[in-house]
Structure formats: C-alpha cells, structure tokens
Design a protein around this motif. Structure first.
Motif, PDB file in Angstrom:
ATOM      1  N   ASP A  18       9.923 -16.562   1.665  1.00 57.60           N
ATOM      2  CA  ASP A  18       9.398 -17.740   2.366  1.00 57.60           C
ATOM      3  C   ASP A  18       8.165 -18.482   1.677  1.00 57.60           C
ATOM      4  O   ASP A  18       7.521 -19.401   2.253  1.00 57.60           O
ATOM      5  N   LYS A  19       8.059 -18.090   0.367  1.00 61.41           N
ATOM      6  CA  LYS A  19       6.805 -18.823  -0.489  1.00 61.41           C
ATOM      7  C   LYS A  19       5.458 -18.699   0.452  1.00 61.41           C
ATOM      8  O   LYS A  19       4.604 -19.520   0.438  1.00 61.41           O
ATOM      9  N   GLN A  20       5.359 -17.416   0.908  1.00 59.36           N
ATOM     10  CA  GLN A  20       4.114 -17.229   1.469  1.00 59.36           C
ATOM     11  C   GLN A  20       3.483 -15.858   0.812  1.00 59.36           C
ATOM     12  O   GLN A  20       4.201 -14.911   0.487  1.00 59.36           O
ATOM     13  N   PHE A  21       2.163 -15.950   0.837  1.00 62.06           N
ATOM     14  CA  PHE A  21       1.241 -14.922   0.363  1.00 62.06           C
ATOM     15  C   PHE A  21       0.962 -13.971   1.620  1.00 62.06           C
ATOM     16  O   PHE A  21      -0.063 -14.390   2.148  1.00 62.06           O
ATOM     17  N   ILE A  22       1.860 -13.141   1.512  1.00 59.85           N
ATOM     18  CA  ILE A  22       1.375 -11.832   2.941  1.00 59.85           C
ATOM     19  C   ILE A  22       0.762 -10.645   2.192  1.00 59.85           C
ATOM     20  O   ILE A  22       1.397 -10.096   1.344  1.00 59.85           O
ATOM     21  N   PHE A  23      -0.461 -10.115   2.660  1.00 59.61           N
ATOM     22  CA  PHE A  23      -0.938  -9.010   2.105  1.00 59.61           C
ATOM     23  C   PHE A  23       0.026  -7.927   2.267  1.00 59.61           C
ATOM     24  O   PHE A  23       0.561  -7.670   3.636  1.00 59.61           O
ATOM     25  N   ILE A  24      -0.125  -6.724   1.662  1.00 61.32           N
ATOM     26  CA  ILE A  24       0.351  -5.363   1.814  1.00 61.32           C
ATOM     27  C   ILE A  24      -0.921  -4.613   2.321  1.00 61.32           C
ATOM     28  O   ILE A  24      -1.999  -4.768   1.679  1.00 61.32           O
ATOM     29  N   ARG A  25      -0.626  -4.145   3.670  1.00 65.20           N
ATOM     30  CA  ARG A  25      -1.809  -3.299   4.149  1.00 65.20           C
ATOM     31  C   ARG A  25      -1.721  -1.948   3.985  1.00 65.20           C
ATOM     32  O   ARG A  25      -0.661  -1.139   3.755  1.00 65.20           O
ATOM     33  N   GLY A  26      -3.068  -1.354   4.187  1.00 65.68           N
ATOM     34  CA  GLY A  26      -3.062   0.257   3.910  1.00 65.68           C
ATOM     35  C   GLY A  26      -3.334   0.654   2.629  1.00 65.68           C
ATOM     36  O   GLY A  26      -3.554  -0.441   1.607  1.00 65.68           O
ATOM     37  N   ASN A  27      -3.765   1.974   2.284  1.00 65.28           N
ATOM     38  CA  ASN A  27      -4.351   2.199   0.900  1.00 65.28           C
ATOM     39  C   ASN A  27      -3.251   3.939   0.830  1.00 65.28           C
ATOM     40  O   ASN A  27      -3.921   4.392   0.153  1.00 65.28           O
ATOM     41  N   CYS A  42       4.105  -4.563   4.780  1.00 62.90           N
ATOM     42  CA  CYS A  42       3.616  -6.060   4.764  1.00 62.90           C
ATOM     43  C   CYS A  42       2.918  -6.192   5.870  1.00 62.90           C
ATOM     44  O   CYS A  42       3.399  -5.751   7.081  1.00 62.90           O
ATOM     45  N   GLN A  43       2.079  -6.708   5.929  1.00 68.30           N
ATOM     46  CA  GLN A  43       1.216  -7.499   7.317  1.00 68.30           C
ATOM     47  C   GLN A  43       2.312  -8.285   8.241  1.00 68.30           C
ATOM     48  O   GLN A  43       1.977  -8.077   9.376  1.00 68.30           O
ATOM     49  N   ALA A  44       3.104  -8.966   7.804  1.00 68.67           N
ATOM     50  CA  ALA A  44       3.798  -9.880   8.552  1.00 68.67           C
ATOM     51  C   ALA A  44       5.158  -9.294   9.058  1.00 68.67           C
ATOM     52  O   ALA A  44       5.801  -9.506  10.020  1.00 68.67           O
ATOM     53  N   HIS A  45       5.502  -8.170   8.271  1.00 69.93           N
ATOM     54  CA  HIS A  45       6.915  -7.488   8.759  1.00 69.93           C
ATOM     55  C   HIS A  45       6.634  -5.944   8.409  1.00 69.93           C
ATOM     56  O   HIS A  45       7.415  -5.311   7.410  1.00 69.93           O
ATOM     57  N   PRO A  46       5.827  -5.373   9.194  1.00 69.39           N
ATOM     58  CA  PRO A  46       5.629  -4.129   8.719  1.00 69.39           C
ATOM     59  C   PRO A  46       6.732  -3.152   9.077  1.00 69.39           C
ATOM     60  O   PRO A  46       6.678  -1.986   8.595  1.00 69.39           O
ATOM     61  N   ARG A  47       7.659  -3.522   9.978  1.00 66.43           N
ATOM     62  CA  ARG A  47       8.992  -2.538   9.941  1.00 66.43           C
ATOM     63  C   ARG A  47       9.935  -2.656   9.012  1.00 66.43           C
ATOM     64  O   ARG A  47      10.876  -1.601   8.751  1.00 66.43           O
ATOM     65  N   ASP A  48      10.009  -3.901   8.364  1.00 73.49           N
ATOM     66  CA  ASP A  48      11.063  -3.985   7.318  1.00 73.49           C
ATOM     67  C   ASP A  48      10.457  -3.940   6.038  1.00 73.49           C
ATOM     68  O   ASP A  48      11.231  -3.667   5.134  1.00 73.49           O
ATOM     69  N   HIS A  49       9.377  -4.460   5.872  1.00 75.33           N
ATOM     70  CA  HIS A  49       8.796  -4.413   4.149  1.00 75.33           C
ATOM     71  C   HIS A  49       8.016  -3.222   3.839  1.00 75.33           C
ATOM     72  O   HIS A  49       6.806  -3.380   4.083  1.00 75.33           O
ATOM     73  N   HIS A  50       8.441  -2.173   3.517  1.00 70.87           N
ATOM     74  CA  HIS A  50       7.678  -1.032   3.126  1.00 70.87           C
ATOM     75  C   HIS A  50       7.583  -0.749   1.645  1.00 70.87           C
ATOM     76  O   HIS A  50       8.508  -0.998   1.063  1.00 70.87           O
ATOM     77  N   PHE A  51       6.492  -0.419   1.133  1.00 68.15           N
ATOM     78  CA  PHE A  51       6.369  -0.175  -0.294  1.00 68.15           C
ATOM     79  C   PHE A  51       5.835   1.304  -0.515  1.00 68.15           C
ATOM     80  O   PHE A  51       4.795   1.806   0.038  1.00 68.15           O
ATOM     81  N   ILE A  85       0.293  -8.279  -2.763  1.00 65.65           N
ATOM     82  CA  ILE A  85       1.159  -9.067  -1.788  1.00 65.65           C
ATOM     83  C   ILE A  85       2.591  -8.717  -1.723  1.00 65.65           C
ATOM     84  O   ILE A  85       3.159  -8.076  -2.742  1.00 65.65           O
ATOM     85  N   CYS A  86       3.301  -9.037  -0.583  1.00 66.88           N
ATOM     86  CA  CYS A  86       4.646  -8.639  -0.484  1.00 66.88           C
ATOM     87  C   CYS A  86       5.558  -9.531  -1.236  1.00 66.88           C
ATOM     88  O   CYS A  86       5.564 -10.728  -1.225  1.00 66.88           O
ATOM     89  N   PRO A  87       6.438  -8.939  -2.152  1.00 70.76           N
ATOM     90  CA  PRO A  87       7.405  -9.870  -2.986  1.00 70.76           C
ATOM     91  C   PRO A  87       8.441 -10.290  -2.180  1.00 70.76           C
ATOM     92  O   PRO A  87       8.918 -11.218  -2.571  1.00 70.76           O
TER      93      PRO A  87
END
Length: 169
Positions: free
Chosen positions: A125-134, A140-149, A117-119
């Motif tokens: 936001d205190k939300q549990f948002i999955f990090i997508r892809g493998n 991040c599923q909610a902010h794919p342009r902003d939160h990359h890992f 999940i996206c830290p």
C-alpha cells in the motif's frame, strides 16, 4: 508512477502541437489574403477567421488538458519522492527468528523512538504502518490479525499437574 500517464501527456502535447501548427497555417493564409494587393473576399476572410478561432479554441482546450495532466504527474512525482525520502530513514531488519521488518535507522531518528514498520503494508500500500508491541510476537497496527512478526523465541512453559490443579514450573 504509471508510464501510461506520461504517454498520455506526450499524446496531448503532439495534438496541441498539431493544432497550433494548423492555426498558424490558417493565420498565414489570412495574412496572404489581406496582403495580396487585391480586394479581399470578405466571405473567404470571415470563413478563415472563424476557422482560426475554432482552431485556437481547440488548441487552448488541449493545452488546458495538458496542463492539468502535468500537474497530476508532478503531484505523483512529489509523492513518490516524499515516499522515497521517508523510506531512506529505514533499513531492512532481520529479527532473531528471521522475520524481515523495517526499522528506523539510528542515525535518522531525529528525536523519534526507534520503531519498526510493517513491510507488507509498505510494499503493498506504500504506507508506513507501525508494528506495535514490545513482546516476542508483534503485530501491524493496521492489520493486527493478518500481519504478525516474531521477534524472539518464547520458550514453551511446562505445566505440572498437582492435586490443586495446574501449576507453572
């Protein structure tokens, strides 16, 4: 949880206590007036009873406000507890390239696949948002342009030029 809400509750409780005390004093005055053995002054008794009714109504309204405020605080505390319970299922995980993400703990999977999940979303936001892809880079599923890992290093491919155009080596 916002502590100003608790301070507000304390203020409402103090106000309700003061109103109840004032109503009790008025009731005591009415009782004294009626039990004094003298013929009570009806206008004085009527005024005191009217004051008592007003004070009891105000105390009741304050108690309603206090009750609503307490319900709000209890809802927020439950929400906070649910969030903490959910967060306990995850552990901070460092990727090969040093990125910090949250990973579902193996012992807490309860049939769910292991995921991340996206830290940023969790802390902001205190939300549990999955990090997508493998792949090596995940988003991040909610902010794919902003939160990359970055999970792994991807070697850069070399392109060789031939007469037929570029080819991968």
């Amino acid at each position: 949880m916002d502590f100003s809400q608790i301070e507000g509750l304390m203020g409402l409780a103090s106000t309700a206590l003061g109103m109840t005390g004032k109503a009790a004093e008025t009731a005591q005055t009415i009782k004294g007036l009626l039990s004094s053995g003298k013929t009570p002054d009806n206008s004085e008794a009527a005024r005191l009873i009217s004051d008592l009714a007003t004070q009891l109504t105000a105390a009741n309204m304050t108690n309603v406000q206090l009750s609503e405020a307490l319900r709000t605080v209890v809802r927020e505390l439950r929400s906070h507890d649910d969030h903490e319970r959910q967060l306990a299922r995850y552990e901070l995980f460092q990727t090969e390239l040093g990125e910090m993400v949250y990973k579902l703990r193996d012992d807490m999977a309860e049939g769910q696949p292991i995921h991340f999940i996206c830290p940023v979303c969790l802390n902001r936001d205190k939300q549990f948002i999955f990090i997508r892809g493998n792949g090596d880079i995940r988003a991040c599923q909610a902010h794919p342009r902003d939160h990359h890992f970055a999970f792994r290093h991807t070697p850069r491919q070399t392109v060789a030029r031939t007469r037929r155009g570029p080819s991968r080596i």
